[in-house]
Design a protein around this motif. Structure first.
Motif, mmCIF file in Angstrom:
data_model
loop_
_atom_site.group_PDB
_atom_site.id
_atom_site.type_symbol
_atom_site.label_atom_id
_atom_site.label_comp_id
_atom_site.label_asym_id
_atom_site.label_seq_id
_atom_site.Cartn_x
_atom_site.Cartn_y
_atom_site.Cartn_z
ATOM 1 N N GLY A 184 0.804 -1.189 -0.027
ATOM 2 C CA GLY A 184 -0.132 -0.096 -0.224
ATOM 3 C C GLY A 184 0.882 1.094 0.113
ATOM 4 N N ALA A 185 0.400 2.158 -0.699
ATOM 5 C CA ALA A 185 1.305 3.306 -0.830
ATOM 6 C C ALA A 185 0.326 4.733 -1.355
ATOM 7 C CB ALA A 185 2.096 3.354 -1.913
ATOM 8 N N GLN A 195 0.630 -16.636 4.935
ATOM 9 C CA GLN A 195 1.300 -16.914 3.492
ATOM 10 C C GLN A 195 1.771 -15.361 3.168
ATOM 11 O OE1 GLN A 195 -1.981 -19.244 2.286
ATOM 12 N NE2 GLN A 195 -1.511 -18.426 0.033
ATOM 13 N N THR A 196 1.443 -14.370 3.699
ATOM 14 C CA THR A 196 1.509 -13.095 3.232
ATOM 15 C C THR A 196 2.753 -12.293 3.631
ATOM 16 O OG1 THR A 196 -0.711 -12.922 2.772
ATOM 17 C CG2 THR A 196 0.428 -10.992 2.860
ATOM 18 N N VAL A 197 3.280 -11.328 2.865
ATOM 19 C CA VAL A 197 4.442 -10.412 3.172
ATOM 20 C C VAL A 197 3.531 -9.002 2.778
ATOM 21 C CG1 VAL A 197 6.659 -9.543 2.985
ATOM 22 C CG2 VAL A 197 6.070 -11.826 2.868
ATOM 23 N N ALA A 198 3.521 -8.252 3.816
ATOM 24 C CA ALA A 198 2.759 -6.724 3.557
ATOM 25 C C ALA A 198 3.700 -5.776 3.759
ATOM 26 C CB ALA A 198 1.550 -6.730 4.536
ATOM 27 N N VAL A 199 3.600 -4.719 2.942
ATOM 28 C CA VAL A 199 4.351 -3.664 2.883
ATOM 29 C C VAL A 199 3.728 -2.362 2.925
ATOM 30 C CG1 VAL A 199 6.461 -2.518 1.875
ATOM 31 C CG2 VAL A 199 6.172 -4.826 1.762
ATOM 32 N N ILE A 200 4.100 -1.564 3.803
ATOM 33 C CA ILE A 200 3.137 -0.182 3.709
ATOM 34 C C ILE A 200 4.383 0.945 3.523
ATOM 35 C CG2 ILE A 200 3.431 0.213 6.139
ATOM 36 C CD1 ILE A 200 0.274 1.408 5.549
ATOM 37 N N LEU A 201 4.155 1.644 2.415
ATOM 38 C CA LEU A 201 4.923 2.658 1.921
ATOM 39 C C LEU A 201 4.663 4.009 2.159
ATOM 40 C CD1 LEU A 201 5.707 1.140 -1.647
ATOM 41 C CD2 LEU A 201 7.295 0.930 0.449
ATOM 42 N N THR A 202 5.543 5.285 1.651
ATOM 43 C CA THR A 202 5.258 6.621 1.931
ATOM 44 C C THR A 202 3.546 6.878 1.490
ATOM 45 O OG1 THR A 202 5.962 8.582 1.116
ATOM 46 C CG2 THR A 202 6.005 7.083 -0.440
ATOM 47 N N GLN A 258 -4.291 -6.281 11.274
ATOM 48 C CA GLN A 258 -5.251 -7.450 11.178
ATOM 49 C C GLN A 258 -4.278 -8.751 10.525
ATOM 50 O OE1 GLN A 258 -8.593 -6.446 9.064
ATOM 51 N NE2 GLN A 258 -9.791 -7.068 10.796
ATOM 52 N N LEU A 259 -3.125 -8.193 9.282
ATOM 53 C CA LEU A 259 -2.360 -8.970 8.770
ATOM 54 C C LEU A 259 -1.455 -9.528 9.916
ATOM 55 C CD1 LEU A 259 -2.013 -7.290 5.688
ATOM 56 C CD2 LEU A 259 -2.556 -9.478 5.630
ATOM 57 N N ARG A 260 -0.872 -8.851 10.645
ATOM 58 C CA ARG A 260 0.254 -9.231 11.783
ATOM 59 C C ARG A 260 -0.493 -10.152 12.616
ATOM 60 N NH1 ARG A 260 4.387 -5.680 15.583
ATOM 61 N NH2 ARG A 260 5.188 -7.422 16.298
ATOM 62 N N GLN A 261 -1.601 -9.706 13.219
ATOM 63 C CA GLN A 261 -2.190 -10.817 14.003
ATOM 64 C C GLN A 261 -2.662 -12.076 13.394
ATOM 65 O OE1 GLN A 261 -5.468 -8.073 15.222
ATOM 66 N NE2 GLN A 261 -4.383 -7.602 16.987
ATOM 67 N N GLY A 262 -2.738 -12.080 12.023
ATOM 68 C CA GLY A 262 -3.068 -13.492 11.542
ATOM 69 C C GLY A 262 -1.806 -14.136 11.148
ATOM 70 N N GLY A 263 -0.581 -13.745 11.289
ATOM 71 C CA GLY A 263 0.516 -14.626 11.113
ATOM 72 C C GLY A 263 1.401 -13.841 9.654
ATOM 73 N N ALA A 264 0.973 -12.429 9.155
ATOM 74 C CA ALA A 264 1.734 -12.158 8.264
ATOM 75 C C ALA A 264 2.917 -11.766 8.619
ATOM 76 C CB ALA A 264 0.888 -11.069 7.311
ATOM 77 N N ILE A 265 4.025 -11.255 7.683
ATOM 78 C CA ILE A 265 5.230 -10.671 7.893
ATOM 79 C C ILE A 265 4.992 -9.437 7.671
ATOM 80 C CG2 ILE A 265 7.692 -10.651 7.716
ATOM 81 C CD1 ILE A 265 7.780 -13.878 7.310
ATOM 82 N N THR A 266 5.096 -8.288 8.310
ATOM 83 C CA THR A 266 4.870 -6.807 7.864
ATOM 84 C C THR A 266 5.963 -5.907 7.964
ATOM 85 O OG1 THR A 266 4.029 -6.491 10.153
ATOM 86 C CG2 THR A 266 2.329 -7.190 8.537
ATOM 87 N N PHE A 267 6.062 -4.984 6.868
ATOM 88 C CA PHE A 267 7.170 -3.999 6.676
ATOM 89 C C PHE A 267 6.602 -2.767 6.587
ATOM 90 C CE2 PHE A 267 9.166 -8.092 5.267
ATOM 91 C CZ PHE A 267 10.494 -8.046 5.924
ATOM 92 N N ALA A 268 7.486 -1.743 7.149
ATOM 93 C CA ALA A 268 7.128 -0.523 6.735
ATOM 94 C C ALA A 268 8.261 0.297 6.284
ATOM 95 C CB ALA A 268 6.229 0.439 7.931
ATOM 96 N N GLN A 269 8.075 1.151 5.503
ATOM 97 C CA GLN A 269 8.982 2.276 4.852
ATOM 98 C C GLN A 269 9.500 3.141 6.114
ATOM 99 O OE1 GLN A 269 8.346 4.388 1.437
ATOM 100 N NE2 GLN A 269 10.050 5.648 1.462
ATOM 101 N N GLY A 328 3.255 9.301 6.844
ATOM 102 C CA GLY A 328 2.121 9.477 7.552
ATOM 103 C C GLY A 328 1.536 7.900 7.601
ATOM 104 N N MET A 329 1.122 7.178 6.629
ATOM 105 C CA MET A 329 0.584 5.859 6.651
ATOM 106 C C MET A 329 1.708 4.666 7.273
ATOM 107 S SD MET A 329 -1.081 5.696 2.750
ATOM 108 C CE MET A 329 -0.857 4.260 2.576
ATOM 109 N N PRO A 330 2.997 4.804 7.193
ATOM 110 C CA PRO A 330 3.997 4.059 7.743
ATOM 111 C C PRO A 330 3.753 4.294 9.271
ATOM 112 C CG PRO A 330 4.961 4.387 5.962
ATOM 113 C CD PRO A 330 3.665 5.378 6.059
ATOM 114 N N ARG A 331 3.720 5.587 9.818
ATOM 115 C CA ARG A 331 3.826 6.099 11.035
ATOM 116 C C ARG A 331 2.506 5.444 11.890
ATOM 117 N NH1 ARG A 331 4.018 11.288 11.033
ATOM 118 N NH2 ARG A 331 5.956 11.811 11.591
ATOM 119 N N GLU A 332 1.411 5.433 10.966
ATOM 120 C CA GLU A 332 0.117 5.077 11.751
ATOM 121 C C GLU A 332 0.159 3.640 12.085
ATOM 122 O OE1 GLU A 332 -2.530 6.585 13.130
ATOM 123 O OE2 GLU A 332 -1.424 8.299 12.952
ATOM 124 N N ALA A 333 0.639 2.912 10.935
ATOM 125 C CA ALA A 333 0.779 1.410 11.045
ATOM 126 C C ALA A 333 1.689 0.995 12.083
ATOM 127 C CB ALA A 333 1.325 0.801 9.579
#
Length: 215
Positions: A27-28, A139-146, A158-169, A178-183
């Protein structure tokens, strides 16, 4: 708009060493067009499917996808309703519709709809992330960008709680943090990295454990 691409990393991973049935969700918003290009530059042609929501008006997402398709090793296209999710393809949500992960008779499919905006956006990152969390979080890797605002933060949790691996810029490499900070603030982010490192970090978690160990 885009810098000259580096050599495509087509041989970075072999098909046998990629986690099966993995999905990458991205997401970006503000600054995201360049960030998505830099992120996709690091992904090989045989990468698991990538679902991308970039806040962008209708009429621009098709040309954006076509431009990326010429620059990246992966095939990049504007998403179409009902099409199957395929390895080696990155799907850009059209500017007029939400994009969700759905389940067809033979695997995952793209679902588009024009339901009301979420977080004032259509497409919305939260719509994508929440749909992936419901069907395929482990089975998901999620990324939130600028990006400006908070879209994607709830879905990433929700993704992290379900077992996804999550990244932010990280803040330093964002046009708008903004979006990465909130996440991060909502607890949905496991790893924070500069944009230049995110593609490699995602590839690392897609490798099978014995490959990461150097076997």
């Amino acid at each position: 708009m885009f810098a000259t691409p580096a050599a495509p990393p087509a041989s970075r991973l072999s098909p046998a060493l990629l986690r099966q049935n993995a999905i990458i969700a991205v997401g970006a918003s503000t600054g995201g067009t360049d960030a998505i290009k830099e992120f996709l530059d690091k992904l090989p042609a045989n990468c698991p499917p990538v679902m991308i929501v970039q806040h962008m008006p209708e009429g621009f997402t098709l040309s954006f996808a076509r431009r990326l398709d010429k620059l990246c090793a992966m095939h990049v296209k504007e998403a179409e309703d009902g099409e199957p999710l395929l390895r080696g393809t990155a799907y850009i949500a059209p500017g007029h519709s939400h994009m969700r992960l759905g389940k067809g008779t033979q695997g995952f499919v793209i679902c588009l709809d024009q339901s009301p905006p979420v977080n004032r956006h259509r497409p919305a990152v939260d719509v994508l992330f929440e749909s992936v969390a419901n069907l395929a979080a482990p089975q998901t890797v999620a990324v939130i960008l600028t990006g400006m605002g908070k879209d994607g933060a709830h879905g990433m949790l929700q993704l992290r709680q379900g077992g996804a691996i999550t990244f932010a810029q990280d803040e330093a490499s964002c046009v708008v943090y903004g979006m990465p900070r909130e996440a991060v603030a909502q607890g949905g982010v496991m790893h924070v990295h500069p944009l230049a490192q995110l593609g490699d970090k995602v590839l690392d978690v897609l490798r099978l454990p014995h490959e990461r160990a150097g076997a």
